[in-house]
Design an enzyme around this catalytic site. Structure first.
Site, mmCIF file in Angstrom:
data_model
loop_
_atom_site.group_PDB
_atom_site.id
_atom_site.type_symbol
_atom_site.label_atom_id
_atom_site.label_comp_id
_atom_site.label_asym_id
_atom_site.label_seq_id
_atom_site.Cartn_x
_atom_site.Cartn_y
_atom_site.Cartn_z
ATOM 1 N N CYS A 2 0.841 -1.187 0.000
ATOM 2 C CA CYS A 2 0.000 0.000 0.000
ATOM 3 C C CYS A 2 0.881 1.244 0.000
ATOM 4 O O CYS A 2 1.868 1.322 0.720
ATOM 5 C CB CYS A 2 -0.956 0.081 1.186
ATOM 6 S SG CYS A 2 -2.095 -1.286 1.300
ATOM 7 N N ARG A 27 3.698 -0.121 -4.998
ATOM 8 C CA ARG A 27 3.506 -0.629 -3.637
ATOM 9 C C ARG A 27 2.219 -1.442 -3.505
ATOM 10 O O ARG A 27 1.983 -2.082 -2.467
ATOM 11 C CB ARG A 27 3.489 0.528 -2.632
ATOM 12 C CG ARG A 27 4.785 1.317 -2.590
ATOM 13 C CD ARG A 27 4.720 2.384 -1.520
ATOM 14 N NE ARG A 27 4.644 1.784 -0.204
ATOM 15 C CZ ARG A 27 5.694 1.507 0.551
ATOM 16 N NH1 ARG A 27 6.905 1.774 0.117
ATOM 17 N NH2 ARG A 27 5.540 0.959 1.731
ATOM 18 N N TRP A 78 -2.717 -2.815 -1.668
ATOM 19 C CA TRP A 78 -2.461 -4.241 -1.828
ATOM 20 C C TRP A 78 -3.323 -4.908 -0.760
ATOM 21 O O TRP A 78 -3.084 -4.744 0.442
ATOM 22 C CB TRP A 78 -0.982 -4.562 -1.608
ATOM 23 C CG TRP A 78 -0.656 -5.984 -1.955
ATOM 24 C CD1 TRP A 78 -0.347 -6.469 -3.189
ATOM 25 C CD2 TRP A 78 -0.623 -7.104 -1.067
ATOM 26 N NE1 TRP A 78 -0.123 -7.825 -3.122
ATOM 27 C CE2 TRP A 78 -0.285 -8.243 -1.832
ATOM 28 C CE3 TRP A 78 -0.845 -7.265 0.309
ATOM 29 C CZ2 TRP A 78 -0.158 -9.515 -1.272
ATOM 30 C CZ3 TRP A 78 -0.729 -8.522 0.863
ATOM 31 C CH2 TRP A 78 -0.385 -9.643 0.061
ATOM 32 N N ASN A 104 -1.884 1.741 5.642
ATOM 33 C CA ASN A 104 -0.972 0.706 5.133
ATOM 34 C C ASN A 104 -0.616 -0.178 6.324
ATOM 35 O O ASN A 104 -0.209 0.337 7.368
ATOM 36 C CB ASN A 104 0.296 1.381 4.568
ATOM 37 C CG ASN A 104 1.401 0.376 4.280
ATOM 38 O OD1 ASN A 104 1.143 -0.799 4.050
ATOM 39 N ND2 ASN A 104 2.644 0.851 4.304
ATOM 40 N N GLY A 105 -0.779 -1.496 6.181
ATOM 41 C CA GLY A 105 -0.422 -2.389 7.289
ATOM 42 C C GLY A 105 -1.621 -3.215 7.719
ATOM 43 O O GLY A 105 -2.583 -3.381 6.962
ATOM 44 N N GLU A 495 17.333 -17.752 -8.560
ATOM 45 C CA GLU A 495 16.898 -16.384 -8.868
ATOM 46 C C GLU A 495 16.280 -16.314 -10.271
ATOM 47 O O GLU A 495 15.258 -15.659 -10.477
ATOM 48 C CB GLU A 495 18.104 -15.440 -8.719
ATOM 49 C CG GLU A 495 17.856 -13.986 -9.069
ATOM 50 C CD GLU A 495 16.811 -13.275 -8.220
ATOM 51 O OE1 GLU A 495 16.321 -13.844 -7.225
ATOM 52 O OE2 GLU A 495 16.446 -12.145 -8.584
ATOM 53 N N LYS A 499 12.436 -15.113 -11.023
ATOM 54 C CA LYS A 499 12.098 -14.016 -11.941
ATOM 55 C C LYS A 499 11.049 -14.471 -12.953
ATOM 56 O O LYS A 499 10.101 -13.768 -13.235
ATOM 57 C CB LYS A 499 13.337 -13.526 -12.701
ATOM 58 C CG LYS A 499 14.344 -12.742 -11.908
ATOM 59 C CD LYS A 499 13.967 -11.293 -11.645
ATOM 60 C CE LYS A 499 13.390 -11.109 -10.287
ATOM 61 N NZ LYS A 499 14.245 -11.039 -9.160
ATOM 62 N N GLU A 502 7.537 -15.015 -11.247
ATOM 63 C CA GLU A 502 6.808 -13.830 -10.794
ATOM 64 C C GLU A 502 6.423 -12.903 -11.941
ATOM 65 O O GLU A 502 5.431 -12.191 -11.846
ATOM 66 C CB GLU A 502 7.577 -13.061 -9.716
ATOM 67 C CG GLU A 502 8.824 -12.387 -10.189
ATOM 68 C CD GLU A 502 9.539 -11.611 -9.089
ATOM 69 O OE1 GLU A 502 8.878 -11.037 -8.239
ATOM 70 O OE2 GLU A 502 10.789 -11.609 -9.105
ATOM 71 N N HIS A 518 18.757 -37.136 -8.346
ATOM 72 C CA HIS A 518 17.997 -37.531 -7.143
ATOM 73 C C HIS A 518 16.512 -37.233 -7.316
ATOM 74 O O HIS A 518 15.769 -37.202 -6.335
ATOM 75 C CB HIS A 518 18.580 -36.817 -5.926
ATOM 76 C CG HIS A 518 20.024 -37.143 -5.721
ATOM 77 N ND1 HIS A 518 20.434 -38.352 -5.198
ATOM 78 C CD2 HIS A 518 21.145 -36.457 -6.030
ATOM 79 C CE1 HIS A 518 21.763 -38.373 -5.181
ATOM 80 N NE2 HIS A 518 22.215 -37.239 -5.677
ATOM 81 N N LYS A 621 5.635 -4.293 -4.084
ATOM 82 C CA LYS A 621 7.076 -4.138 -3.933
ATOM 83 C C LYS A 621 7.539 -4.357 -2.489
ATOM 84 O O LYS A 621 8.539 -5.001 -2.246
ATOM 85 C CB LYS A 621 7.466 -2.742 -4.407
ATOM 86 C CG LYS A 621 8.962 -2.468 -4.394
ATOM 87 C CD LYS A 621 9.625 -3.138 -5.557
ATOM 88 C CE LYS A 621 11.126 -2.960 -5.562
ATOM 89 N NZ LYS A 621 11.798 -4.016 -6.302
#
Ligand code: F6R
Length: 626
Positions: A2, A27, A78, A104-105, A495, A499, A502, A518, A621
């Site tokens: 947010c 955000r 968000w 936010n939170g 990584e 990428k 997402e 394995h 983010k």
């Protein structure tokens, strides 16, 4: 998670607030909303599910006259509590429709507060935790000891809230004033001339002022056009406990600069990010060359006496942490454990005064990493933060800080921050090695010189872009891509897979190549693309030859091999369906190069599939909730 903004000044608040939301949309982008206070005391609110563009369209349709005013606030969401719908979008208002809030939170005790409000006959109009705060302020303002006093009403409610929150309140009877407060989530004041801003992030107001003040934990601020007054939640002034600073980058850094996406610009900024992260960290003194950290509140003696290191982080920052292990153990002979911050404190890790915890976070806000830092400090361990955001909560609560100086990262997927974190890890490793005497000053100087050569090599890897993008377009519609690596190539493989997942919403997995037999080799079938990160042929020969065998094994089973290897590594050529060549570099530093084609690959696949690479679905983010 947010983005919030508030403005009090002399200009059209709506324009300023919407521009700020555009810059902070990374955000969260589940919904957006604004509340503008006109001079006549009218509170105009508009909010809309989806991207900011939906809100802008709605505002354009309804005409902006209603929104004339010089005090305003906005929110980009968000979703945590309640689906991303119009009704759950912020701002929320109390029953009098005079008080508005953005948040936010998470308000953790919202359930009993909601019950209390329902018992008092308040009809709640959303499924959010946020709404309780605005009704409580409305009630406190209407009657009781704080009646008619907006600031006292807001503070009385803040004292009752549990959880992590940044809250911003306006009141129709108090134009020209905004109250904001924070606990664990960020809040910065932007100090202009005859205008004042508050925001989650300085990108919101960088266009208007570079003078900022970071609020501390459990602080509230009242802004007017000409003043800001910071108090604790009891209303006591906290002069001297805030942190004024000047933002050392400009608007251009927060804009796309001719690129279609921030992420593409940020990939290209990586040579500069690595170089800037190194600047000022090496000095020559009477003992020879020395590494210096940014904010060092750890004594040299402590650095000498640590007997183990934990690295804690999430997501890409965790992958940077996995790479730190190779360098720190190699250079210092200290055991290093790397742990997902979200798991760390729940398993009772063995920590004491002789433990160094390295917390890596681009944002400096990630809730899991912050809680890991707090847990480490409770157990008396010492904490060193690697962070890209000046003055964020994680560095504030740490004993030492190393800033990655790569400027604001706005694309949701970490790229330049990741490379800068990897670079910063090397500085931490070298600082420990010099303090403990496991490396002589001339050796430290040599490693540092090799690091200083890396930005130019990163720039050369960017030249592989057209080749990588062509491969990406060919593979844009395959269902799965696997990534393989050994040693430092393994975290790079993880990584690369992250990428792709997402950004392109594609199934991707990274494996340590030695693990293939394995289990994962069962996944290999005709045409399955496997991206392999080859170690340097000049490094440990055994690593190189083992990975070569692994490539043969998967190729024999029909995989399409896309190999990232050092220039001149001709041994690999016969087994690579596609060969992406990167410059030669010291083994430990190779991830600074081999990661870059994987970033370009993921971005291109995502674009070919028609996705917004700056704002992947369901993500935000800064992850400020656990
Ligand atoms: C992935 C990505 C995330 C972050 C993670 C930690 O591309 O960006 O996985 O790395 O959310 O964020 P910070 O570094 O801000 O703690």
């Amino acid at each position: 998670m947010c983005g919030i903004v508030g403005y009090v000044g002399y200009r059209d608040a709506l324009g300023i607030v919407v521009d700020a939301l555009r810059r902070m949309e990374y955000r969260g982008y589940d919904s957006a909303g604004v509340a503008i206070l006109g001079g006549s005391g009218a509170l105009a609110v508009e909010r809309k599910a989806g991207r900011l563009a939906n809100l802008e369209a709605e505002l354009a349709e309804s005409g902006n006259e209603r929104f004339a005013g010089t005090t305003g606030m906005g929110h980009t969401r968000w979703a945590t509590h309640g689906a991303p719908t119009d009704r759950n979008a912020h701002p929320h208002r109390d029953v009098t429709e005079k008080v508005a809030v953005v948040h936010n939170g998470i308000i953790e005790n919202f359930a009993p507060l909601r019950k209390e409000l329902e018992q008092a006959g308040v009809e709640l109009r959303s499924d959010t935790d946020t709404e309780v705060a605005v009704h409580l302020v409305g009630l406190a303002y209407a009657a009781g000891p704080t009646a008619g006093d907006f600031v006292a009403s807001a503070l009385s409610v803040l004292r009752r809230l549990e959880g992590a929150f940044t809250l911003v309140f306006t009141h129709a009877d108090h134009p020209g004033m905004i109250i904001a407060a924070r606990r664990s989530t960020p809040l910065v004041v932007g100090v202009g001339v005859d205008e004042m801003f508050i925001a989650s992030d300085v990108t919101a107001f960088i266009e208007h002022t570079r003078e900022a003040v970071e609020l501390g934990q459990d602080q509230a601020v009242v802004i007017t056009a000409n003043s800001y007054a910071v108090t604790d939640f009891d209303g006591n002034a906290v002069d001297g406990k805030t942190r004024p600073f000047t933002i050392d980058w400009d608007l251009a850094a927060a804009e796309k600069g001719g690129h279609d996406y921030f992420m593409l610009k940020e990939i290209e900024e990586q040579p500069a990010g690595v170089a800037d992260t190194l600047i000022g960290h090496f000095t020559v003194d009477e003992r020879g060359g020395r590494i210096v950290l940014d904010e060092q509140r750890l004594a040299e003696q402590e650095l000498r006496e640590f007997d183990k290191v934990f690295v804690v982080a999430c997501g890409s920052s965790y992958h940077a942490g996995l790479l730190a292990k190779y360098a720190i153990e190699h250079w210092t002979r200290l055991p290093v454990e790397v742990e997902l911050a979200s798991e760390f404190r729940y398993r009772d890790p063995v920590l004491d005064r002789s433990t160094l915890v390295v917390a890596i976070s681009q944002s400096g806000e990630t809730a899991d990493t912050l809680e890991a830092v707090r847990h480490a400090k409770d157990q008396k361990a010492r904490v060193l933060a690697i962070c890209n955001t000046n003055g964020a909560q994680i560095p504030r609560e740490s004993d030492a800080v190393l800033y990655t100086r790569t400027g604001p990262e706005i694309g949701v997927a970490s790229t330049k921050a990741f490379l800068a974190q990897v670079t910063a890890n090397f500085l931490v490793g070298l600082a420990l090695a010099q303090a403990r005497g496991t490396k002589y000053p001339d050796e430290v100087a040599r490693e540092f010189a090799e690091l200083e050569a890396m930005p130019k090599l990163v720039a050369r890897v960017l030249e592989t872009g057209p080749q990588v993008r062509a491969i990406a377009r060919e593979l844009a519609h395959v269902p799965t891509v696997l990534f393989l690596g050994r040693h430092v190539g393994y975290p790079v493989a993880l990584e690369g897979a992250l990428k792709l997942k997402e950004l392109a919403y594609m199934h991707a997995e990274g494996f340590a190549a030695g693990e293939l037999k394995h289990g994962p080799i069962a996944l290999i079938e005709d045409g399955l693309p496997v991206i392999v990160v080859m170690p340097s042929p000049k490094g440990r020969a055994v690593l190189h030859s083992k990975l070569l065998s692994n490539i043969r094994e998967i190729q024999a089973r029909g995989a399409r091999t896309i190999v990232i290897a050092e220039e001149g590594d001709d041994t690999v050529r016969p087994f690579a369906d596609d060969l992406i060549e990167i410059p030669s570099a010291p083994t430990l530093f190779q991830p600074l190069l081999s990661t870059v084609p994987l970033q370009i690959f993921a971005a291109e696949v995502a674009q070919a599939r028609g996705y917004d690479v700056d704002k992947p679905r369901n993500l935000a983010k800064s992850v400020t909730v656990e």
